[in-house]
Design a protein around this motif. Structure first.
Motif, PDB file in Angstrom:
ATOM      1  N   UNK A   1       4.952 -12.987   3.706  1.00 59.55           N
ATOM      2  CA  UNK A   1       4.055 -12.093   4.440  1.00 59.55           C
ATOM      3  C   UNK A   1       3.286 -11.200   3.465  1.00 59.55           C
ATOM      4  N   UNK A   2       2.037 -10.978   3.769  1.00 60.81           N
ATOM      5  CA  UNK A   2       1.121 -10.222   2.912  1.00 60.81           C
ATOM      6  C   UNK A   2       1.316  -8.720   3.116  1.00 60.81           C
ATOM      7  N   UNK A   3       2.398  -8.196   2.537  1.00 58.54           N
ATOM      8  CA  UNK A   3       2.652  -6.758   2.589  1.00 58.54           C
ATOM      9  C   UNK A   3       3.749  -6.445   1.580  1.00 58.54           C
ATOM     10  N   UNK A   4       4.067  -5.166   1.422  1.00 55.84           N
ATOM     11  CA  UNK A   4       5.149  -4.731   0.550  1.00 55.84           C
ATOM     12  C   UNK A   4       6.186  -3.996   1.381  1.00 55.84           C
ATOM     13  N   UNK A   5       7.416  -4.482   1.363  1.00 53.23           N
ATOM     14  CA  UNK A   5       8.515  -3.800   2.047  1.00 53.23           C
ATOM     15  C   UNK A   5       8.649  -2.372   1.539  1.00 53.23           C
TER      16      UNK A   5
END
Length: 646
Positions: free
Chosen positions: A467-471
């Motif tokens: 997924x294109x995000x940062x936890x």
């Protein structure tokens, strides 16, 4: 699991639990899209999330994005204040409710502005716990008659700012967290000739239940002991300022999971208030602190990510509990204050990210046909894979196949280490092993009972959706404290999900993943999602991120803040909403500057390198200009991945 042909919206609801954690704001539509009802009192105004996604794309806003539904903020402010008003009226309680929103939960200006606006009819105020938050509260809290409660440790500047607020006519309540603060406050107040409004925070023995229960009790970080509270009250009387002591504050923790802890705290805190009143310190307010929980996992239980009570039950417990103590002690009912930030903000915000790929441990293999001189371990594994019983329904044969295949896989690895098995033979063995496991997984998918070791196998076979995000930026608590956040697809919930997967982000960190999900009424390591289709974007949402997650993200891998889209409902619009504002997230230039790089100098340095290569004939002049422009465009661009064009 239900077959594809019989799949219903009710099945989707059972898996994703949207109505359980959605607070009346989120539901699964008949078309399979997630839908939002921004104000449950106006059920005809309903927003389809697919329409929101389409408008975001039309506006050329790059994903991932934070989507804020500001009407939900307004609704939650009204819901909490109305609940207190109704409980006070029903109980015949003689005090009033003077709630405050703790800025620390979400300090974003747009959020605070919306809460202040929505709180105006209720004289709803703000709480600040730092100097910066106090400066914000001084400017933002324009609600006449509301409180500004000041918690946290304080220095001289903090005290002077609080007294400045008093000079401006605001109800600034300075809550004393340690005895020395009281001495400082009294000195400055006398120097300036301004009467402060003073509160004392009590260390009560009652403790909350859940992740934050250690924030209460005798070892709490903040607050005065009972002896210190008595000494503080007597000191104020000796200084002629006993009339300034107006508030008793206590707090037993965030995200309270069990209503019993609330009742215990009210019983103890109410007794302290009553005794102080009998000692001729007629306090006006009792501040019960924060703690009103959110049902993140939808189980309505005492799980760390849930709560076993409703807002109405929480409010009723406070009002009736305080009334009971006051009537037993024959003291006036105080005005009630609460600091419920999580419950106000959590629902209004979600993170929308696009799934950009699938990672599978067994996604590829090698040709497994027999060779004349192959090792017997490979042959034995092939015999299991080609056994007709694997295509049947004999449970004992399935269990034996698993046991034998696992045994030969271990043997193959040992043999490879001892140089008995070649690399190609090891690859054949592993390919055959995963083929066997996939067949077993298919068999057990519809079984009621799955042996423990085969459940672990199912997890090994599961996919990871990239997924294109940062936890670390957008869901920090899932990594730091194992906080569970609801995750659901935004579309296609009228289709049966056929891929069990966890979510991984685009950071180069193995901890950058989400592998804890509420599925049905269980917490599992994988979430059923839909198979990715070529050329069709697939979006998932991380929900209830409006509390803390919005403001706690870090700069890991230099991924900065996300783009934001602010949504307001509008009944006259064909889609029942409009995008009020787009707030652009961090550019690469922004995050580099924060880390003390000089992006302009970097671009100049790279241009000199390119010019040198052009001068030496290694790069053509036109190509050099293109590379220079490309580097500068990247520096000014979004930090997250750009979607590939179809």
């Amino acid at each position: 699991m239900t077959s594809s042909s019989n799949w219903t919206i009710e099945d989707a609801e059972r898996i994703y639990g949207v109505s359980r954690w959605g607070g009346g704001y989120f539901s699964v539509g008949d078309n399979g899209n997630l839908q939002i009802t921004p104000n449950p009192d106006s059920p005809d105004v309903r927003i389809d999330f697919k329409a929101v996604l389409s408008e975001i794309q039309q506006k050329d806003v790059q994903f991932p994005v934070v989507v804020r539904f500001h009407d939900i903020l307004r609704s939650q402010v009204a819901r909490l204040n109305t609940a207190f008003a109704d409980a006070i009226e029903d109980a015949g309680y003689q005090g009033r409710y003077s709630g405050v929103y703790p800025i620390k939960v979400n300090q974003m200006r747009e959020v605070v502005e919306e809460i202040v606006y929505a709180g105006k009819p209720f004289q709803y105020g703000l709480e600040a716990g730092s100097k910066a938050e106090l400066l914000a509260a001084l400017a933002m809290n324009t609600n006449e008659g509301s409180l500004t409660v000041l918690n946290g440790y304080k220095d001289e500047e903090f005290m002077r700012l609080a007294l400045m607020g008093r000079k401006l006519g605001n109800r600034m309540v300075v809550v004393v967290e340690k005895y020395s603060e009281l001495l400082l406050l009294v000195r400055i107040a006398k120097e300036l000739g301004i009467d402060p409004i003073i509160g004392v925070r009590a260390k009560i023995t009652a403790k909350g239940r859940g992740k934050w229960e250690s924030s209460g009790g005798d070892k709490a970080k903040f607050g005065l002991t009972i002896a210190e509270i008595i000494n503080a009250a007597r000191y104020l009387k000796s200084e002629g300022l006993d009339h300034c002591l107006k508030l008793l504050h206590f707090h037993i923790g965030s995200q309270l999971t069990d209503i019993r802890s609330v009742r215990e705290a009210i019983a103890e805190g109410g007794r302290i208030y009553a005794e102080l009143h009998k000692m001729d310190f007629p306090l006006q307010y009792v501040d019960v602190g924060g703690g009103l929980g959110i049902d993140y996992d939808g189980t309505a239980s005492t799980n760390d990510s849930s709560r076993n009570y409703s807002i109405q039950e929480y409010v009723s417990g406070i009002v009736n509990g305080m009334k009971e103590v006051c009537e037993l002690e024959d003291v006036p009912h105080p005005d009630l204050v609460s600091e419920s930030g999580r419950a106000i903000t959590a629902h209004h915000s979600c993170v929308v990210t696009q799934v950009v790929g699938e990672i599978r441990s067994n996604s590829s293999g090698v040709e497994t046909s027999a060779a004349d001189d192959e090792h017997i371990i490979v042959s034995n594994m092939r015999d299991i894979a080609e056994n007709p019983l694997l295509n049947g329904d004999d449970r004992r044969a399935m269990q034996q196949a698993f046991n034998d295949a696992s045994h030969y896989k271990e043997q193959a690895l040992d043999a490879f280490k001892l140089r008995v098995l070649s690399l190609e033979e090891l690859a054949k063995t592993e390919t055959l092993y995963w083929q066997i496991m996939q067949r077993l997984h298919t068999y057990y998918a519809d079984e009621d009972f799955i042996p423990d070791e085969l459940q672990e196998m199912a997890h090994s076979l599961s996919s990871q959706y990239l997924c294109n995000f940062s936890v670390f930026q957008s869901a920090a608590d899932t990594w730091a404290i194992d906080q569970l956040l609801p995750v659901a697809p935004l579309t296609r919930m009228n289709e049966k999900p056929n891929v069990s997967c966890s979510l991984v982000d685009i950071t180069c960190d193995s901890d950058g993943k989400i592998d804890q999900f509420a599925v049905g009424r269980e917490i599992t390591q994988v979430l059923p999602l839909h198979e990715l289709k070529a050329g069709e974007p697939y979006f998932v949402g991380l929900f209830l991120t409006g509390a803390y997650q919005d403001v706690m993200g870090d700069m890991h891998n230099l991924f900065g803040r996300l783009n934001e889209v602010h949504i307001f409902s509008y009944d006259d619009d064909p889609e029942d909403f409009y995008v009020e504002e787009v707030v652009h997230g961090s550019s690469v230039k922004d995050v580099l500057t924060i880390m003390q790089y000089n992006p302009q100098a970097m671009a100049s340095d790279v241009k000199r390198m390119i010019d040198r290569q052009v001068a030496e004939g290694n790069i053509k002049p036109r190509e050099g200009v293109q590379w220079t422009d490309f580097y500068e465009a990247c520096i000014n661009g979004y930090t997250y991945l750009k979607p590939q064009k179809p």
